[in-house]
Write an enzyme that holds these catalytic residues in place. Sequence first.
Site, mmCIF file in Angstrom:
data_model
loop_
_atom_site.group_PDB
_atom_site.id
_atom_site.type_symbol
_atom_site.label_atom_id
_atom_site.label_comp_id
_atom_site.label_asym_id
_atom_site.label_seq_id
_atom_site.Cartn_x
_atom_site.Cartn_y
_atom_site.Cartn_z
ATOM 1 N N LYS A 36 0.840 -1.204 0.000
ATOM 2 C CA LYS A 36 0.000 0.000 0.000
ATOM 3 C C LYS A 36 0.873 1.251 0.000
ATOM 4 O O LYS A 36 0.444 2.319 0.431
ATOM 5 C CB LYS A 36 -0.942 0.007 1.213
ATOM 6 C CG LYS A 36 -1.960 -1.135 1.203
ATOM 7 C CD LYS A 36 -2.983 -0.957 0.099
ATOM 8 C CE LYS A 36 -3.979 -2.120 0.072
ATOM 9 N NZ LYS A 36 -4.888 -2.026 -1.094
ATOM 10 N N ARG A 37 2.097 1.114 -0.460
ATOM 11 C CA ARG A 37 3.050 2.232 -0.587
ATOM 12 C C ARG A 37 3.236 2.946 0.755
ATOM 13 O O ARG A 37 3.343 4.159 0.840
ATOM 14 C CB ARG A 37 2.611 3.223 -1.674
ATOM 15 C CG ARG A 37 2.286 2.576 -3.032
ATOM 16 C CD ARG A 37 3.403 1.648 -3.510
ATOM 17 N NE ARG A 37 3.155 1.164 -4.869
ATOM 18 C CZ ARG A 37 2.968 -0.135 -5.177
ATOM 19 N NH1 ARG A 37 2.997 -1.072 -4.233
ATOM 20 N NH2 ARG A 37 2.801 -0.497 -6.425
ATOM 21 N N ALA A 73 2.981 7.056 0.891
ATOM 22 C CA ALA A 73 1.914 7.621 0.045
ATOM 23 C C ALA A 73 0.922 8.460 0.834
ATOM 24 O O ALA A 73 -0.128 8.827 0.302
ATOM 25 C CB ALA A 73 1.181 6.492 -0.673
ATOM 26 N N LEU A 75 -1.819 9.655 3.880
ATOM 27 C CA LEU A 75 -3.023 9.105 4.541
ATOM 28 C C LEU A 75 -3.573 7.911 3.768
ATOM 29 O O LEU A 75 -3.661 7.955 2.536
ATOM 30 C CB LEU A 75 -4.078 10.218 4.572
ATOM 31 C CG LEU A 75 -5.480 9.833 5.038
ATOM 32 C CD1 LEU A 75 -5.483 9.530 6.521
ATOM 33 C CD2 LEU A 75 -6.458 10.972 4.738
ATOM 34 N N LEU A 77 -6.222 6.501 2.174
ATOM 35 C CA LEU A 77 -7.477 7.112 1.702
ATOM 36 C C LEU A 77 -8.665 6.171 1.864
ATOM 37 O O LEU A 77 -9.805 6.623 1.935
ATOM 38 C CB LEU A 77 -7.309 7.542 0.236
ATOM 39 C CG LEU A 77 -6.269 8.662 0.036
ATOM 40 C CD1 LEU A 77 -5.954 8.843 -1.453
ATOM 41 C CD2 LEU A 77 -6.746 9.973 0.630
ATOM 42 N N GLY A 120 0.442 13.032 3.828
ATOM 43 C CA GLY A 120 0.859 12.693 5.185
ATOM 44 C C GLY A 120 2.276 12.146 5.253
ATOM 45 O O GLY A 120 2.909 12.217 6.316
ATOM 46 N N GLU A 123 4.224 15.091 5.801
ATOM 47 C CA GLU A 123 4.004 15.551 7.183
ATOM 48 C C GLU A 123 4.855 14.722 8.153
ATOM 49 O O GLU A 123 5.457 15.257 9.087
ATOM 50 C CB GLU A 123 2.519 15.448 7.544
ATOM 51 C CG GLU A 123 1.647 16.371 6.701
ATOM 52 C CD GLU A 123 0.183 16.318 7.106
ATOM 53 O OE1 GLU A 123 -0.477 15.309 6.795
ATOM 54 O OE2 GLU A 123 -0.287 17.282 7.728
ATOM 55 N N GLU A 143 -3.466 16.928 -1.264
ATOM 56 C CA GLU A 143 -4.700 17.112 -0.494
ATOM 57 C C GLU A 143 -5.726 17.940 -1.265
ATOM 58 O O GLU A 143 -6.922 17.640 -1.247
ATOM 59 C CB GLU A 143 -4.389 17.791 0.855
ATOM 60 C CG GLU A 143 -3.830 16.874 1.919
ATOM 61 C CD GLU A 143 -2.315 16.652 1.817
ATOM 62 O OE1 GLU A 143 -1.714 17.019 0.769
ATOM 63 O OE2 GLU A 143 -1.728 16.112 2.768
ATOM 64 N N GLY A 151 -3.686 17.399 7.776
ATOM 65 C CA GLY A 151 -4.219 17.200 9.128
ATOM 66 C C GLY A 151 -3.205 16.565 10.053
ATOM 67 O O GLY A 151 -3.496 16.291 11.212
#
Length: 270
Positions: A36-37, A73, A75, A77, A120, A123, A143, A151
């Site tokens: 899922k990267r 990658a 958050l 999603l 993220g 982040e 985003e 976030g």
Amino acid sequence: MTAEFTPAGGLLATLDLLQISQAGAVLHVRLARPAKRNALSDTLIQQLHTTFINLPEGVRAAVISGEGDHFCAGLDLSELMERDVGEGVLHSRMWHAAFDQIQFGRVPVVAVLHGAVVGGGLELASSCHIRVAEASTYYGLPEGQRGLFVGGGGSARIPRLIGVARMTDMMLTGRVYDAQEGQACGLAQYLVGEGEGLARGVALAQRIAQNAPLSNFAVTQALPRIADQSQSEGLFTESLMAAVAESTPEAKERLRAFLEGRAGKVVKQP
Ligand code: 1HE
């Protein structure tokens, strides 16, 4: 990597989305969700939080990297769809707690970046103290395209690295910075060849681990807070922190060692 890393034991060995190993005073935390990267699911965020509040004794610096073709990658999603407003606030606060624990935890943290460092993922990288980027690294904040806002602390941390104008551009236009542009604008401090990031990150962490812990504490805890203060308050905080650091027996021994010719001089890097 020259250092011999062995898998961490105890609680850290139970975290299935992270691969954690230790060599001497350096802990290596690898995001281990490559299919899922390394997308940041709630569980992965919680496991990062758990790691950085439970650092094994003797760890004095950490390295974060990602398994597979991409650092992260952002958050996950697929977990976003069903959340209401209240849950959204609490979700963001959960990320803040985890990334605060990285930035303001016990040890300096080096991020080793490659491939996508997006949303993220950026982040997370910006909550670390030093970033090493391999040539394949690219940075994005998609985003805006996804109907979201940052976030995970990005609005507070990323402008402190690259300025509000660059972050605004990235979010409004979907602009992506490559590894060289990222280094030039302050997203990474080191740019290295493909496959060389981990060795450089570990070497930096080993060097950091040799500093007096209280000096590292002053750098990671006082420096960003002084940057948030007015000049007058910042200078006062600096005086207090400087006096605390230099009063320790370790500082006195290090000064004595230099004065007696037993400590290294400052030399140009090769
Ligand atoms: C994911 C995610 C994800 C991949 N959440 N599942 N982040 C993004 O908007 C970035 C979205 N991801 C991408 O743009 C690409 O996946 C990558 C450039 C990172 C990698 O591309 P690639 O071609 O290597 O992989 P892929 O085929 O796109 O993805 C492989 C699998 O990972 C696939 O699942 P599969 O079950 O079909 O194999 C993807 O669905 C899955 N995957 N990225 C969930 N992000 C606190 S606020 C923070 C807000 C944000 O971070 S917004 C930015 C979100």
